[in-house]
Scaffold this motif. Structure first.
Motif, PDB file in Angstrom:
ATOM      1  N   LEU A  44       3.342   0.410  -7.637  1.00 28.24           N
ATOM      2  CA  LEU A  44       3.544   0.016  -9.032  1.00 28.24           C
ATOM      3  C   LEU A  44       4.419  -1.217  -9.028  1.00 28.24           C
ATOM      4  CD1 LEU A  44       4.186   3.309 -11.017  1.00 28.24           C
ATOM      5  CD2 LEU A  44       2.092   1.997 -10.806  1.00 28.24           C
ATOM      6  N   ASP A  45       4.018  -2.214  -9.783  1.00 30.76           N
ATOM      7  CA  ASP A  45       4.789  -3.447  -9.863  1.00 30.76           C
ATOM      8  C   ASP A  45       5.825  -3.337 -10.972  1.00 30.76           C
ATOM      9  OD1 ASP A  45       5.507  -5.950  -8.994  1.00 30.76           O
ATOM     10  OD2 ASP A  45       3.819  -6.997  -9.910  1.00 30.76           O
ATOM     11  N   ARG A  46       6.655  -4.333 -11.079  1.00 28.03           N
ATOM     12  CA  ARG A  46       7.769  -4.300 -12.035  1.00 28.03           C
ATOM     13  C   ARG A  46       7.303  -4.192 -13.484  1.00 28.03           C
ATOM     14  NH1 ARG A  46       9.405 -10.328 -10.267  1.00 28.03           N
ATOM     15  NH2 ARG A  46       7.580 -11.368 -11.099  1.00 28.03           N
ATOM     16  N   ASP A  47       6.074  -4.622 -13.783  1.00 28.89           N
ATOM     17  CA  ASP A  47       5.566  -4.508 -15.151  1.00 28.89           C
ATOM     18  C   ASP A  47       4.758  -3.232 -15.369  1.00 28.89           C
ATOM     19  OD1 ASP A  47       3.323  -5.074 -13.667  1.00 28.89           O
ATOM     20  OD2 ASP A  47       2.669  -6.768 -14.896  1.00 28.89           O
ATOM     21  N   GLY A  48       4.739  -2.355 -14.371  1.00 27.65           N
ATOM     22  CA  GLY A  48       4.008  -1.101 -14.489  1.00 27.65           C
ATOM     23  C   GLY A  48       2.565  -1.189 -14.055  1.00 27.65           C
ATOM     24  N   ALA A  49       2.078  -2.388 -13.754  1.00 28.24           N
ATOM     25  CA  ALA A  49       0.714  -2.539 -13.241  1.00 28.24           C
ATOM     26  C   ALA A  49       0.659  -1.996 -11.814  1.00 28.24           C
ATOM     27  CB  ALA A  49       0.285  -3.997 -13.266  1.00 28.24           C
ATOM     28  N   MET A  50      -0.518  -1.567 -11.405  1.00 32.11           N
ATOM     29  CA  MET A  50      -0.717  -1.146 -10.020  1.00 32.11           C
ATOM     30  C   MET A  50      -1.182  -2.358  -9.226  1.00 32.11           C
ATOM     31  SD  MET A  50      -2.604   2.289 -11.185  1.00 32.11           S
ATOM     32  CE  MET A  50      -3.298   1.306 -12.479  1.00 32.11           C
ATOM     33  N   VAL A  51      -0.694  -2.495  -8.014  1.00 31.26           N
ATOM     34  CA  VAL A  51      -1.076  -3.609  -7.157  1.00 31.26           C
ATOM     35  C   VAL A  51      -1.663  -3.049  -5.875  1.00 31.26           C
ATOM     36  CG1 VAL A  51      -0.279  -5.634  -5.889  1.00 31.26           C
ATOM     37  CG2 VAL A  51       0.715  -5.100  -8.119  1.00 31.26           C
ATOM     38  N   VAL A  52      -2.861  -3.530  -5.545  1.00 35.50           N
ATOM     39  CA  VAL A  52      -3.579  -3.115  -4.346  1.00 35.50           C
ATOM     40  C   VAL A  52      -3.589  -4.269  -3.371  1.00 35.50           C
ATOM     41  CG1 VAL A  52      -5.864  -2.463  -3.469  1.00 35.50           C
ATOM     42  CG2 VAL A  52      -5.028  -1.496  -5.612  1.00 35.50           C
ATOM     43  N   PRO A  98       0.218 -18.738  -6.586  1.00 40.46           N
ATOM     44  CA  PRO A  98       0.865 -18.768  -5.265  1.00 40.46           C
ATOM     45  C   PRO A  98       2.273 -18.162  -5.253  1.00 40.46           C
ATOM     46  CG  PRO A  98      -0.026 -20.941  -5.822  1.00 40.46           C
ATOM     47  CD  PRO A  98      -0.174 -20.072  -7.027  1.00 40.46           C
ATOM     48  N   VAL A  99       3.036 -18.362  -6.309  1.00 38.85           N
ATOM     49  CA  VAL A  99       4.393 -17.812  -6.372  1.00 38.85           C
ATOM     50  C   VAL A  99       4.328 -16.287  -6.454  1.00 38.85           C
ATOM     51  CG1 VAL A  99       6.517 -17.724  -7.753  1.00 38.85           C
ATOM     52  CG2 VAL A  99       5.346 -19.911  -7.382  1.00 38.85           C
ATOM     53  N   GLU A 100       3.427 -15.786  -7.283  1.00 31.19           N
ATOM     54  CA  GLU A 100       3.259 -14.338  -7.422  1.00 31.19           C
ATOM     55  C   GLU A 100       2.752 -13.729  -6.113  1.00 31.19           C
ATOM     56  OE1 GLU A 100       3.284 -10.718  -9.754  1.00 31.19           O
ATOM     57  OE2 GLU A 100       4.381 -12.587  -9.697  1.00 31.19           O
ATOM     58  N   HIS A 101       1.815 -14.401  -5.459  1.00 27.38           N
ATOM     59  CA  HIS A 101       1.283 -13.923  -4.174  1.00 27.38           C
ATOM     60  C   HIS A 101       2.400 -13.848  -3.132  1.00 27.38           C
ATOM     61  CE1 HIS A 101      -0.951 -14.034  -0.341  1.00 27.38           C
ATOM     62  NE2 HIS A 101      -1.810 -13.287  -1.001  1.00 27.38           N
ATOM     63  N   ALA A 102       3.240 -14.878  -3.086  1.00 24.36           N
ATOM     64  CA  ALA A 102       4.356 -14.894  -2.131  1.00 24.36           C
ATOM     65  C   ALA A 102       5.331 -13.754  -2.416  1.00 24.36           C
ATOM     66  CB  ALA A 102       5.073 -16.238  -2.189  1.00 24.36           C
ATOM     67  N   ARG A 103       5.598 -13.497  -3.701  1.00 24.02           N
ATOM     68  CA  ARG A 103       6.486 -12.389  -4.054  1.00 24.02           C
ATOM     69  C   ARG A 103       5.889 -11.060  -3.607  1.00 24.02           C
ATOM     70  NH1 ARG A 103       7.020  -8.411  -7.753  1.00 24.02           N
ATOM     71  NH2 ARG A 103       5.173  -9.024  -8.911  1.00 24.02           N
ATOM     72  N   LEU A 104       4.592 -10.875  -3.832  1.00 24.35           N
ATOM     73  CA  LEU A 104       3.946  -9.615  -3.449  1.00 24.35           C
ATOM     74  C   LEU A 104       3.872  -9.447  -1.937  1.00 24.35           C
ATOM     75  CD1 LEU A 104       1.201  -9.427  -6.196  1.00 24.35           C
ATOM     76  CD2 LEU A 104       3.221  -7.957  -5.953  1.00 24.35           C
ATOM     77  N   LEU A 105       3.799 -10.566  -1.184  1.00 24.07           N
ATOM     78  CA  LEU A 105       3.856 -10.449   0.273  1.00 24.07           C
ATOM     79  C   LEU A 105       5.189  -9.847   0.709  1.00 24.07           C
ATOM     80  CD1 LEU A 105       2.187 -13.759   1.508  1.00 24.07           C
ATOM     81  CD2 LEU A 105       1.349 -11.410   1.874  1.00 24.07           C
ATOM     82  N   ARG A 106       6.259 -10.130  -0.047  1.00 24.35           N
ATOM     83  CA  ARG A 106       7.584  -9.596   0.270  1.00 24.35           C
ATOM     84  C   ARG A 106       7.799  -8.193  -0.289  1.00 24.35           C
ATOM     85  NH1 ARG A 106       8.743 -14.464  -1.863  1.00 24.35           N
ATOM     86  NH2 ARG A 106       9.767 -13.530  -3.660  1.00 24.35           N
ATOM     87  N   THR A 107       7.298  -7.938  -1.496  1.00 26.03           N
ATOM     88  CA  THR A 107       7.666  -6.707  -2.193  1.00 26.03           C
ATOM     89  C   THR A 107       6.507  -5.757  -2.476  1.00 26.03           C
ATOM     90  OG1 THR A 107       7.340  -7.690  -4.380  1.00 26.03           O
ATOM     91  CG2 THR A 107       9.537  -7.927  -3.376  1.00 26.03           C
ATOM     92  N   GLY A 108       5.290  -6.239  -2.296  1.00 24.75           N
ATOM     93  CA  GLY A 108       4.113  -5.449  -2.651  1.00 24.75           C
ATOM     94  C   GLY A 108       3.740  -4.440  -1.585  1.00 24.75           C
ATOM     95  N   PRO A 109       2.606  -3.794  -1.770  1.00 26.00           N
ATOM     96  CA  PRO A 109       2.176  -2.781  -0.804  1.00 26.00           C
ATOM     97  C   PRO A 109       1.759  -3.411   0.519  1.00 26.00           C
ATOM     98  CG  PRO A 109       0.429  -3.204  -2.379  1.00 26.00           C
ATOM     99  CD  PRO A 109       1.629  -3.982  -2.842  1.00 26.00           C
ATOM    100  N   LEU A 110       2.067  -2.720   1.601  1.00 29.52           N
ATOM    101  CA  LEU A 110       1.631  -3.172   2.918  1.00 29.52           C
ATOM    102  C   LEU A 110       0.252  -2.611   3.203  1.00 29.52           C
ATOM    103  CD1 LEU A 110       4.899  -2.589   4.966  1.00 29.52           C
ATOM    104  CD2 LEU A 110       4.007  -4.764   4.088  1.00 29.52           C
ATOM    105  N   SER A 111      -0.601  -3.442   3.765  1.00 32.91           N
ATOM    106  CA  SER A 111      -1.927  -2.973   4.134  1.00 32.91           C
ATOM    107  C   SER A 111      -1.817  -2.146   5.402  1.00 32.91           C
ATOM    108  CB  SER A 111      -2.864  -4.155   4.370  1.00 32.91           C
ATOM    109  OG  SER A 111      -4.095  -3.696   4.854  1.00 32.91           O
ATOM    110  N   TRP A 112      -2.565  -1.052   5.476  1.00 33.82           N
ATOM    111  CA  TRP A 112      -2.588  -0.240   6.686  1.00 33.82           C
ATOM    112  C   TRP A 112      -3.518  -0.858   7.721  1.00 33.82           C
ATOM    113  CZ3 TRP A 112      -2.235   5.713   5.816  1.00 33.82           C
ATOM    114  CH2 TRP A 112      -1.096   6.001   5.070  1.00 33.82           C
ATOM    115  N   ALA A 113      -4.339  -1.795   7.298  1.00 33.53           N
ATOM    116  CA  ALA A 113      -5.237  -2.517   8.201  1.00 33.53           C
ATOM    117  C   ALA A 113      -5.064  -4.004   7.903  1.00 33.53           C
ATOM    118  CB  ALA A 113      -6.685  -2.083   7.991  1.00 33.53           C
TER     119      ALA A 113
END
Length: 146
Positions: A44-52, A98-113
């Motif tokens: 879940l992201d900071r705005d309540g959206a789900m991020v895959v 790009p800024v949002e993508h960079a943030r999600l690389l740091r804080t978002g879900p990690l891929s298992w693959a």
């Protein structure tokens, strides 16, 4: 749903709180006009959206961008016959900023693959429903061990 069927309906806040506790769910989308289901890592992201998190070259990334999808997650205890299940539905869009993508690389879900090029898909908060199995009911007349 009947009041005595062993399930308790969860409200929206309970559903979101439970979604935040698990890293993997199943995304339901349409593939060649048929329903398809895949396990995905999400948060879940900071705005309540789900991020895959998925591969940029995956069929999933192209299939769900701009589509309404469902994400289901659960936690079950087979021995105690208890658990919960939450389904969230909303519009999925690729994260292209790009800024949002960079943030999600740091804080978002990690891929298992991990893939050479990961993309993130944001699923806007839409309809969220859930239920919890309460009480460890008997199955075929046998109570679960305590």
């Amino acid at each position: 749903m009947y009041a005595n069927d062993g399930f308790r309906e969860l409200d929206r806040q309970e559903c979101l709180a439970l979604l935040a506790t698990v890293p993997v769910g199943r995304i339901v989308y349409t593939r060649q006009a048929l329903p398809a289901v895949l396990p995905v890592s999400f948060c879940l992201d900071r705005d309540g959206a789900m991020v895959v998190n998925t591969s940029a070259s995956s069929e999933l990334a192209g299939a769900i961008d701009g589509a309404v999808v469902a994400l289901e997650a659960d936690d079950l205890d087979a021995a105690a016959h208890s658990g919960w299940s939450v389904v969230a539905m909303g519009l999925a869009t690729l994260v292209t900023d790009p800024v949002e993508h960079a943030r999600l690389l740091r804080t978002g879900p990690l891929s298992w693959a991990p893939a050479p090029q990961e993309v993130f898909v944001r699923i806007a908060q839409g309809l969220v429903t859930g239920r919890e199995l309460v009480g460890g009911h008997t199955v075929y007349g046998v109570r679960p061990p305590s």
